[in-house]
Each structure stands twice: as C-alpha cells, then as structure tokens.
Design a protein around this motif. Structure first.
Motif, short mmCIF file in Angstrom:
data_model
loop_
_atom_site.label_atom_id
_atom_site.label_comp_id
_atom_site.label_asym_id
_atom_site.label_seq_id
_atom_site.Cartn_x
_atom_site.Cartn_y
_atom_site.Cartn_z
N LYS A 82 -9.94 -2.03 5.65
CA LYS A 82 -9.04 -2.84 6.45
C LYS A 82 -8.23 -3.80 5.57
O LYS A 82 -7.02 -3.97 5.75
CB LYS A 82 -9.84 -3.64 7.49
N ALA A 83 -8.90 -4.41 4.60
CA ALA A 83 -8.21 -5.31 3.67
C ALA A 83 -7.20 -4.56 2.83
O ALA A 83 -6.10 -5.05 2.55
CB ALA A 83 -9.23 -6.02 2.78
N ASP A 119 6.37 -6.83 4.36
CA ASP A 119 5.20 -7.66 4.07
C ASP A 119 5.68 -8.96 3.42
O ASP A 119 6.17 -8.94 2.30
CB ASP A 119 4.27 -6.89 3.13
N GLU A 176 -5.57 -1.87 3.72
CA GLU A 176 -4.44 -1.56 4.58
C GLU A 176 -3.56 -2.78 4.82
O GLU A 176 -2.32 -2.69 4.80
CB GLU A 176 -4.95 -1.01 5.91
N ASN A 177 -4.19 -3.94 5.03
CA ASN A 177 -3.44 -5.16 5.34
C ASN A 177 -2.62 -5.66 4.16
O ASN A 177 -1.59 -6.30 4.34
CB ASN A 177 -4.39 -6.26 5.81
N HIS A 178 -3.09 -5.40 2.94
CA HIS A 178 -2.46 -6.00 1.75
C HIS A 178 -2.09 -4.95 0.71
O HIS A 178 -2.03 -5.25 -0.49
CB HIS A 178 -3.40 -7.04 1.14
N GLU A 222 -9.23 -12.36 4.27
CA GLU A 222 -10.13 -11.25 4.59
C GLU A 222 -11.59 -11.63 4.41
O GLU A 222 -12.47 -10.76 4.48
CB GLU A 222 -9.79 -10.04 3.70
#
Length: 359
Positions: A237-238, A176, A240-242, A209
């Motif tokens: 979702k946010a 990341d 998971e993304n961050h 997001e």
C-alpha cells in the motif's frame, strides 16, 4: 576565429555541403543539405506543426526570428508546409516562434552547468527505451529479488514521468504533489539542498504510512536514502501511495553512486578554471595543459578522461576562448594534441559507437 578553428575537428559530424564552394548561408534551402538531414528537417517540421495544432497556435513572422543557417531552413520549410498553412488560417492563439541553431552556442550544448541534480540525473542514468527525455530507474531495491547484476532486466525499470502526467516544453508535471515538488527542487535548488529535500519528502511519506523511520540530521548520503527506501519494500500500500516519490529518490541514489557523477564534477571544475584563466592564457598554453591528460586506454584509470571526453572539452575550449591568435606556436600545440588524440583513439580496444561514427 574560434568557429573556423573548430571546422576540422567537426568535419565528420557536420559535413560540408556538396558542390564547389556551395551556397552561402543566406541562400541555403532544403535542397542544399544532405538527404539524411533533409529528411530530419521534414520530420521536425511535421512534429512542430503537430505541437502547434494541439496548442491551437498561429505563429506570426516566425521566418524573421531564425538565427543560424539551419534555423532559416527549418523556418522556411515550416512556412511552406501545407498542413501548417491550413492550421494558421483557423488557429486562434497567436505566438512568436524563435529558431536558434545550437551550433552557435556549442559551449552551452557541451558544458556542465552549475550544480543541478535534475541535469545530472538526465545525463548520467541510461535512457528509457524509446524515449529521449526520460531515464531508466532501477527498481530492484524495492523488491525482494537479490541480485548483484546492475543491469538486471527481470524488474521493469522506473522513470521520472509518472502515470497521468502531462508533457509540455520538456518538463514533466506530476499529479502526485510530493513528486512534483521534489522534481521542481531537483531543477531549481543546488544539489546539496535538493538531496536534503529528497530526504525530507521520504521521511514525511514514511511517517504518513506509520513506518519506523528516524529523521537524521547532517549530510545526506546515498546509503541513508537507501535505508529509508528499504522501509517501503514490504508494504504494498505504501509503495502504491508513494511510487512516484520513490522512483525520484531511487534516481537520486543511483545518480550519486554512479561513477560518471564524479567525472561530471571534474568537467565542471575544469570549465570553471578555464573561464577564470582564459583572459591570462593564450590558446597554446591551454592546449599544452590539456596534453598530459590525454592517455591511451592501457594508461587510463577510472578517473581519467576518455577520448569522447576530450572531444567535448576541446569543443568547449574553442567555443569560449573567443578570438584566437593564429601562429606557429598554436600550430605546434594543435599538432601535439591531434597526435595524442589519434593515438588514444587507435589504441581503443572497443571504440564506442560515437568514435566509430567519427572515424
């Protein structure tokens, strides 16, 4: 010398070698240290050989680069280790390995250096079970669970290392990009700048997001970072993304709020003051300044040093003060400090595992 004055205090931690007089440092072999230490050296040598094998390394002249008695033991054991000899015959990459005894730099091992957020996080937060170089990050803030128990174990802890990371030379490299950049900021920038970087990365992630976030100026507080983190809580979702970034920011919040952090700053201030006055003050004077700070359990407040803290401070003082002029004044000062420490240790209602081991 300072090293000799340290010997009585460290005798329990670093027991003398068996036998009358014992061999000198130059004659030390693996047969000389205690059995427990011999086993630890063999494990270390095996781990080093595994690391060098994975890197395809053939170390050269490493026995000539051993500083300290224990380092020479480790280097000699590695030189005669059969799997290591086989590896050196086939490995293609050359390297020079330097072994250094950390006891030659006790000030470096016990000191509180600079204003580095990464070091504070690694020192203050509890260790991740089964790991030596990672910590537990409480993830409850990202859930709907309501609990006042700081040790809540319902939610699995977060950590600094993220999935799919590679590990080399005690540093984590994140896939990341935001988490990787933030961790590098924690290591390379001063604490104030690193905390501002944490806020900036969090704001950018929330903006991507489309979360309702407003950038605030001025000093960054743990409460402000927590309020930003709350925006991610109901957005799977946010999260998971961050996830990696959120774990690092949570580690920052929990470190800044931790009571041990203020003690860390006190240690650093005391060490800097000591270094400034060390040329003007004799050792008895330094010990006399330390004496009133040694308090028994029922006299201490949350801001006072515990017994373990004084052992750390004493090791630091004796390590950095250099040549010590022995005499009656020094003997008197040391006796007073010993009495105060013994009383404080004996008055502990629940001695820590470290104190129990020492006593």
């Amino acid at each position: 010398s300072a090293e000799l004055c340290l010997l009585p205090a460290l005798a329990a931690l670093l027991p003398p070698l068996p036998g009358p007089g014992g061999p000198g440092p130059a004659e030390l072999g693996l047969g000389a240290p205690p059995a427990e230490l011999r086993a630890a050296v063999r494990v270390l040598v095996s781990d080093l050989d595994s690391l060098f094998t994975a890197l395809g390394l053939r170390e050269e002249n490493f026995a000539n680069f051993a500083v300290g008695a224990l380092s020479r033991v480790v280097a000699a054991e590695l030189a005669s280790y059969a799997p290591a000899r086989n590896r050196r015959r086939t490995a293609t990459n050359k390297a020079s390995v330097i072994f250094v005894d950390r006891t030659l730099d006790l000030a470096g091992a016990v000191g509180h250096h600079g204003d580095n957020l990464a070091e504070k996080i690694l020192s203050v937060l509890p260790k991740l079970p089964g790991h030596k170089t990672d910590v537990m990050v409480n993830m409850v803030e990202l859930t709907a669970l309501k609990t006042t128990d700081e040790t809540c174990s319902i939610i699995a802890p977060g950590c600094l290392a993220q999935p799919r990371q590679t590990f080399f030379s005690f540093f984590f490299f994140f896939f990341d990009p935001a988490a990787k950049a933030l961790w590098e900021s924690f290591m390379n920038l001063k604490q104030k700048e690193a905390v501002m970087e944490a806020r900036r990365h969090l704001v950018e992630a929330a903006s991507r997001e489309n979360l309702p976030i407003k950038m605030s100026m001025g000093e960054v507080t743990p409460e402000q970072l927590s309020s930003y983190i709350q925006l991610f809580r109901n957005n799977l979702k946010a999260l998971e993304n961050h996830c990696g970034l959120l774990q690092l920011v949570l580690a920052t919040v929990q470190t800044l709020k931790h009571p041990q952090t203020s003690k860390w700053d006190n240690f650093l201030a005391f060490e800097r003051l000591l270094l400034q006055t060390i040329g003007e003050s004799e050792m008895p004077s330094v010990l006399n300044q330390l004496l009133p700070m040694i308090k028994s359990h029922n006299e201490r407040t949350k801001d006072d040093y515990a017994c373990e803290d004084f052992l750390v401070l004493l090791i630091y003082i004796y390590s950095v003060i250099g040549e010590i002029k022995c005499g009656k004044e020094l003997d008197t000062a040391e006796e007073e400090v010993k009495k105060a420490l013994v009383k404080a240790i004996c008055d502990e209602p629940e001695p820590s595992p470290l104190l129990q081991k020492i006593t």
